[in-house]
Design an enzyme around this catalytic site. Structure first.
Site, PDB file in Angstrom:
ATOM      1  N   ASN A 114     -39.748  55.284 -41.392  1.00 32.06           N
ATOM      2  CA  ASN A 114     -38.652  56.179 -41.017  1.00 32.06           C
ATOM      3  C   ASN A 114     -37.303  55.505 -40.782  1.00 32.06           C
ATOM      4  OD1 ASN A 114     -40.163  55.260 -38.733  1.00 32.06           O
ATOM      5  ND2 ASN A 114     -38.931  56.611 -37.467  1.00 32.06           N
ATOM      6  N   GLU A 148     -45.023  49.260 -30.964  1.00 31.08           N
ATOM      7  CA  GLU A 148     -43.994  50.308 -30.812  1.00 31.08           C
ATOM      8  C   GLU A 148     -44.551  51.531 -31.520  1.00 31.08           C
ATOM      9  OE1 GLU A 148     -41.012  50.114 -29.290  1.00 31.08           O
ATOM     10  OE2 GLU A 148     -41.143  48.003 -28.744  1.00 31.08           O
ATOM     11  N   CYS A 180     -39.236  58.354 -33.852  1.00 30.50           N
ATOM     12  CA  CYS A 180     -40.150  58.142 -32.725  1.00 30.50           C
ATOM     13  C   CYS A 180     -39.576  58.653 -31.405  1.00 30.50           C
ATOM     14  CB  CYS A 180     -40.514  56.668 -32.612  1.00 30.50           C
ATOM     15  SG  CYS A 180     -39.076  55.620 -32.398  1.00 30.50           S
TER      16      CYS A 180
HETATM   17  P1  NAD Z   1     -48.157  54.298 -39.975  1.00 29.68           P
HETATM   18  O1  NAD Z   1     -48.870  53.928 -38.730  1.00 29.68           O
HETATM   19  O2  NAD Z   1     -48.831  55.155 -40.967  1.00 29.68           O
HETATM   20  O3  NAD Z   1     -47.739  52.982 -40.773  1.00 29.68           O
HETATM   21  C1  NAD Z   1     -46.952  51.971 -40.176  1.00 29.68           C
HETATM   22  C2  NAD Z   1     -47.168  50.672 -40.928  1.00 29.68           C
HETATM   23  O4  NAD Z   1     -48.506  50.248 -40.704  1.00 29.68           O
HETATM   24  C3  NAD Z   1     -47.007  50.775 -42.446  1.00 29.68           C
HETATM   25  O5  NAD Z   1     -46.418  49.582 -42.919  1.00 29.68           O
HETATM   26  C4  NAD Z   1     -48.433  50.884 -42.922  1.00 29.68           C
HETATM   27  O6  NAD Z   1     -48.600  50.465 -44.255  1.00 29.68           O
HETATM   28  C5  NAD Z   1     -49.110  49.941 -41.946  1.00 29.68           C
HETATM   29  N1  NAD Z   1     -50.551  50.128 -41.789  1.00 29.68           N
HETATM   30  C6  NAD Z   1     -51.262  51.267 -41.837  1.00 29.68           C
HETATM   31  N2  NAD Z   1     -52.563  50.998 -41.617  1.00 29.68           N
HETATM   32  C7  NAD Z   1     -52.663  49.657 -41.418  1.00 29.68           C
HETATM   33  C8  NAD Z   1     -53.736  48.770 -41.152  1.00 29.68           C
HETATM   34  N3  NAD Z   1     -54.994  49.200 -41.057  1.00 29.68           N
HETATM   35  N4  NAD Z   1     -53.464  47.472 -40.984  1.00 29.68           N
HETATM   36  C9  NAD Z   1     -52.204  47.013 -41.091  1.00 29.68           C
HETATM   37  N5  NAD Z   1     -51.146  47.791 -41.364  1.00 29.68           N
HETATM   38  C10 NAD Z   1     -51.378  49.100 -41.518  1.00 29.68           C
HETATM   39  O7  NAD Z   1     -46.765  54.919 -39.515  1.00 29.68           O
HETATM   40  P2  NAD Z   1     -45.613  55.582 -40.401  1.00 29.68           P
HETATM   41  O8  NAD Z   1     -46.102  56.920 -40.887  1.00 29.68           O
HETATM   42  O9  NAD Z   1     -45.049  54.624 -41.383  1.00 29.68           O
HETATM   43  O10 NAD Z   1     -44.498  55.784 -39.269  1.00 29.68           O
HETATM   44  C11 NAD Z   1     -44.515  56.824 -38.378  1.00 29.68           C
HETATM   45  C12 NAD Z   1     -44.995  56.422 -37.016  1.00 29.68           C
HETATM   46  O11 NAD Z   1     -44.267  55.308 -36.532  1.00 29.68           O
HETATM   47  C13 NAD Z   1     -44.778  57.515 -35.997  1.00 29.68           C
HETATM   48  O12 NAD Z   1     -45.905  57.640 -35.180  1.00 29.68           O
HETATM   49  C14 NAD Z   1     -43.594  57.018 -35.208  1.00 29.68           C
HETATM   50  O13 NAD Z   1     -43.485  57.548 -33.914  1.00 29.68           O
HETATM   51  C15 NAD Z   1     -43.824  55.561 -35.201  1.00 29.68           C
HETATM   52  N6  NAD Z   1     -42.573  54.846 -34.921  1.00 29.68           N
HETATM   53  C16 NAD Z   1     -42.433  54.213 -33.711  1.00 29.68           C
HETATM   54  C17 NAD Z   1     -41.236  53.575 -33.415  1.00 29.68           C
HETATM   55  C18 NAD Z   1     -41.033  52.854 -32.109  1.00 29.68           C
HETATM   56  O14 NAD Z   1     -40.158  52.000 -32.063  1.00 29.68           O
HETATM   57  N7  NAD Z   1     -41.776  53.162 -31.065  1.00 29.68           N
HETATM   58  C19 NAD Z   1     -40.205  53.580 -34.338  1.00 29.68           C
HETATM   59  C20 NAD Z   1     -40.395  54.236 -35.542  1.00 29.68           C
HETATM   60  C21 NAD Z   1     -41.587  54.863 -35.826  1.00 29.68           C
END
Ligand code: NAD
Length: 473
Positions: A149, A245, A279
């Site tokens: 995002n 995060e 987020c």
């Molecule tokens: P996601 O958890 O699907 O993916 C995040 C990352 O993790 C991607 O690079 C993905 O390829 C990787 N990933 C997925 N499974 C994995 C595994 N088993 N091992 C290693 N890496 C893996 O999240 P998304 O859909 O890309 O993003 C949305 C989420 O991120 C929302 O829940 C949002 O709230 C959160 N977010 C949090 C913050 C924060 O700073 N707190 C900021 C932005 C987004």
């Protein structure tokens, strides 16, 4: 685009298509890394951490500062890339680029402020002849995993502090939005970062994630993403540092004495920024019953005026969701809420990846739009009658990243802010505010640890004590 592994730009026969979620056009492809690539990056990262550790503070600071300058020079290109590969409108994308420049420049500055202190070893009997200090040493190899995002600034939040602190980084950007991260990697090389210090590997998290996460050469995982992936990674990581995060379901409280016009404007923006894929996006708004109807009507009118569509059109307020699957999920969640008694005040519809900005009321606590992170353009309105109820409702879920409070009364602001369980409370603003240098992170399922340059550097380093026994003093 190619990925950057062990000092080389490399391609692979198996590719991942990067598509513009607005029109589904293929913008580019990236390699789908395999298990041999995983071993290559891990092996190279060990040498990378030696190289990074040997760089002087001055060199690290200079490279990161130069990256900030180059990103600023190429701001328009980066904004276009963010707007094409992800969900953001061009106006939202420009803001992300300027924040990325701040993140990098602050990292360059903070690199110079990493220090330790002397230790008063003579505080207790037995230490009289000891003198010493502690310094902060880099953890070594950092595995940075980023979400879709904010495809540029959240990557900068990983690379800037980790490199400032003298670490080597393996970056695994989001599968659907890897292009901004690859371009940023290229800029780091251009700015003179030794090639082993930063590697960027593209591929499916489900394929390359586990072997990276569980490897003992990785000394810290810095993850930003969803709770589900966060839990999986935490369970697999073994003995290493972990920064998480994660997501949220952010509450805002609007009091009877609030500036309602401002509260409406900023909460609408906070709910629908990046099509709600944020987020710290506003998801639940608790409004004092005395002003509920006035707030609700103005909020619905402002939402209904939102222009949705082409991200590259300057007039567009909100773009598409990241994939059609995600858009269909949100539509389904709204449908389930409506079936369970919620009223859809505006929105509720969908065309492909475009989900209408949606406002709900009378939402039962059991439905997903109330108790899960929607991560889409929907928001719920609820009337409340006193501060205790507002605080209890805001705290009632297993998330705690940001909360917002609108009031003109200092006592009310202090009382509510004091009772909220979360990483940050915004008074007279929506939850969607973050200064890139402030401590940022959550409690409960919203995360572990803090980012925000200086705070991230604290997590990315370990104190090392040096103690002299002065035998002849
Ligand atoms: P996601 O958890 O699907 O993916 C995040 C990352 O993790 C991607 O690079 C993905 O390829 C990787 N990933 C997925 N499974 C994995 C595994 N088993 N091992 C290693 N890496 C893996 O999240 P998304 O859909 O890309 O993003 C949305 C989420 O991120 C929302 O829940 C949002 O709230 C959160 N977010 C949090 C913050 C924060 O700073 N707190 C900021 C932005 C987004």
């Amino acid at each position: 685009m190619e990925m950057f592994v062990a000092g080389d730009w490399v391609d692979r026969a198996e590719k991942i298509e990067v598509r513009d979620p607005f029109d589904d056009a293929v913008i580019d492809t990236v390699p789908a890394a395999n298990s041999k690539d995983v071993e290559s990056v891990l092996a190279a990262s060990v040498e990378g951490s030696r190289v990074a550790r040997a760089m002087t503070t001055y060199e690290r600071s200079k490279v990161i500062g130069r990256v900030g300058d180059l990103v600023e020079e190429r701001a328009q290109n980066f904004a276009q890339l963010i707007a094409r590969e992800g969900s953001k409108t061009i106006r939202e994308a420009r803001k992300e680029v300027s924040r990325c420049v701040n993140t990098l420049r602050s990292s360059a500055e903070e690199a110079r402020r990493i220090s330790g202190e002397t230790i008063p070893f003579d505080s207790f009997p037995g230490g009289e002849q000891r003198k010493g200090y502690y310094e902060r040493m880099p953890v070594g190899v950092v595995l940075a995993i980023t979400p879709f995002n904010d495809p540029l600034n959240l990557v900068a939040h990983k690379l800037g502090p980790a490199i400032a602190a003298g670490n080597a980084v393996i970056l695994k950007p989001a599968t659907v939005t890897p292009l901004s991260a690859i371009e940023l990697t290229r800029v780091f090389q251009e700015a003179g970062l030794p090639p082993q210090v930063l590697q960027t590997i593209t591929g499916y998290g489900s394929v390359i994630g586990d072997p990276l996460v569980s490897d003992e050469r990785v000394r810290m995982i810095s993850f930003t993403g969803g709770v589900e992936a966060g839990k999986h990674i935490t369970a697999l990581a073994g003995i290493k540092k972990i920064g998480m995060e994660l997501g949220s379901n952010s509450p805002v409280i609007v009091w009877h004495d609030a500036d309602l016009e401002w509260a409406v404007e900023t909460c609408v923006s906070g709910a629908f920024w990046a099509a709600g894929q944020n987020c710290i996006g506003v998801q639940r708004i608790y409004i004092h019953q005395d002003v509920y109807t006035e707030f609700r009507n103005a909020f619905v009118d402002r939402t209904a005026s939102y222009k949705i569509g082409d991200k590259l059109d300057e007039a567009t307020d909100m773009g598409p969701m990241i994939t059609e699957e995600e858009a269909a999920r949100v539509e389904q969640w709204v449908g389930k809420a409506a079936e369970s008694g919620a009223a859809v005040l505006t929105g509720g519809g969908r065309s492909g990846t475009l989900v209408q900005p949606t406002v709900l009321e009378d939402v039962p606590p059991s439905v997903a739009v109330h108790c899960e992170e929607v991560f889409g353009p929907t928001v719920n309105l609820y009337p409340v009658s006193d501060a205790a109820e507002a605080i209890a409702e805001a705290n009632s879920l297993n998330f705690g990243l940001h909360a917002g409070v609108f009031t003109r009364d200092v006592d009310t602001a202090f009382k509510i802010a004091g009772g909220l369980e979360c990483g940050g409370v915004m008074i007279n603003d929506s939850t969607d505010y973050r200064l890139d240098t402030m401590p940022f992170g959550g409690v409960k399922n919203s995360g572990l640890g803090r980012e925000g340059i200086r705070f991230a550097i604290e997590e990315l380093t370990e104190p090392k004590v040096v103690c002299w026994l002065l035998r002849n003093a």
